[in-house]
Design an enzyme around this catalytic site. Structure first.
Site, short mmCIF file in Angstrom:
data_model
loop_
_atom_site.label_atom_id
_atom_site.label_comp_id
_atom_site.label_asym_id
_atom_site.label_seq_id
_atom_site.Cartn_x
_atom_site.Cartn_y
_atom_site.Cartn_z
N ASP A 106 -5.49 8.81 1.24
CA ASP A 106 -4.20 9.23 1.81
C ASP A 106 -4.32 9.76 3.25
OD1 ASP A 106 -2.81 8.61 -0.46
OD2 ASP A 106 -2.70 10.67 -1.21
N LYS A 163 3.52 15.51 1.78
CA LYS A 163 4.28 14.27 1.52
C LYS A 163 4.82 14.27 0.10
CE LYS A 163 1.19 12.10 -1.38
NZ LYS A 163 1.37 11.95 -2.78
#
Ligand code: ATP
Length: 291
Positions: free
Chosen positions: A137, A11
């Site tokens: 995350d 990401k």
């Protein structure tokens, strides 16, 4: 199912703001997360002998319980009393300790893979609830796509998809400790908060330029002070035609947003030639969510 092959996608943060610090040391954040098509290849295979066996192409990564992929497998094996063992092979491409959630995305993929391979019947939400115990995350890495992450990063709101574009990712040869960056941030006064709502507005109106203009990362100043090469890479990307360029997460990886693939490739080549980074990739955003 005895074997499953997965892509653990990395990401970038289109925006990263820190709102405060909790008594337990965690920070309250407001981040716009975006999955990109730069991934680690993961192969999981059942084995008769009990235990978790990890192998990886990077000699310096742990292959025991310090590896997040190991911890993810352990979590579900314990909960569901799985007696057979599992072999997990990790071919890493996502830069390590670089602000791209490489470890978290490996953990997310292993949770997903265990659920499929052993038919555990967990929903995505149930996987995310377990994932957050491994890292803030991890739930996002299970969900994927363009997402607003709040709380410590685990409160997720899906956003409209990022418009089509090219992403150049460059990881300079320095390692950044996320802990160190947040500690330094605590001793600074945050002077300027990024325009997270502006990014969201840009996504809602499918306006790539607006998204790029509003990008901002409150951690960038802290990491750039320690590693000026980050600023140099940003400049190189902007001079090469990027709509904007910024550090991802706590860094040191820098990404640039380009409209044109040729320009993106040229900028990537220039960063390598200038010796600013060896790990340089040209890739796309990945908007599909995991089902
Ligand atoms: P974030 O964007 O969440 O801050 P990061 O990119 O900074 O993540 P990771 O690549 O996840 O950091 O790695 C951080 C540390 O975690 C490394 O020092 C590494 O030793 C350890 N680690 C454990 N398991 C893994 C894994 N499967 N892949 C990469 N690193 C791992």
């Amino acid at each position: 199912m005895d074997k499953i092959e997965l892509k653990a996608l990395g990401k970038i943060n289109l925006g990263l703001d820190v709102l405060g610090k909790r008594p337990n040391g965690y920070h309250d954040v407001r981040m716009v997360m975006q999955t990109i098509y730069l991934y680690d290849q993961i192969i999981m295979e059942k084995k008769k002998e009990p235990g978790i066996e990890i192998s990886t192409n990077l000699f310096y990564l742990p292959v025991n319980e310090n590896n997040l992929a190991y911890r993810a497998a352990r979590l579900l094996m314990d909960e569901f009393d799985i007696q057979t063992g599992v072999k997990i092979s990790l071919t890493k491409h996502i830069p390590v300790a670089a602000g791209m959630a490489g470890g978290s995305s490996n953990a997310a993929a292993v949770l997903y893979g265990m659920n499929r391979m052993y038919g555990l019947g967990l929903s995505m939400e149930e996987l995310m609830e377990r994932g957050v115990t491994l890292g803030a995350d991890v739930p996002y890495c299970i969900m994927r796509g363009t997402v607003l992450a709040e709380g410590i990063g685990e409160i997720l709101t899906p956003l409209p998809a990022m418009p089509k574009c090219q992403i150049v990712v460059a990881k300079p040869p320095v390692s950044v400790s996320t802990k160190m960056v947040y500690e330094k941030l605590d001793s600074h006064q945050i002077e300027e908060h990024p325009d997270i709502d502006g990014i969201i507005g840009g996504l809602e109106s499918e306006d790539l330029k607006k998204v790029a203009d509003c990008m901002g990362n409150v951690l960038e100043k802290v990491t750039v002070e320690a590693y000026p090469v980050i600023e140099k890479i940003k400049q190189c990307m902007k001079e090469g035609g990027a709509l904007n360029a910024m550090m991802s997460g706590s860094g040191p990886t820098v990404f640039g947003i380009f409209e044109d693939r040729k320009q993106a490739k040229k900028a990537a080549a220039r960063i390598k030639e200038a010796g600013l980074a060896k790990q340089v990739y040209v890739t796309n955003v990945h908007n599909a969510r995991r089902k």
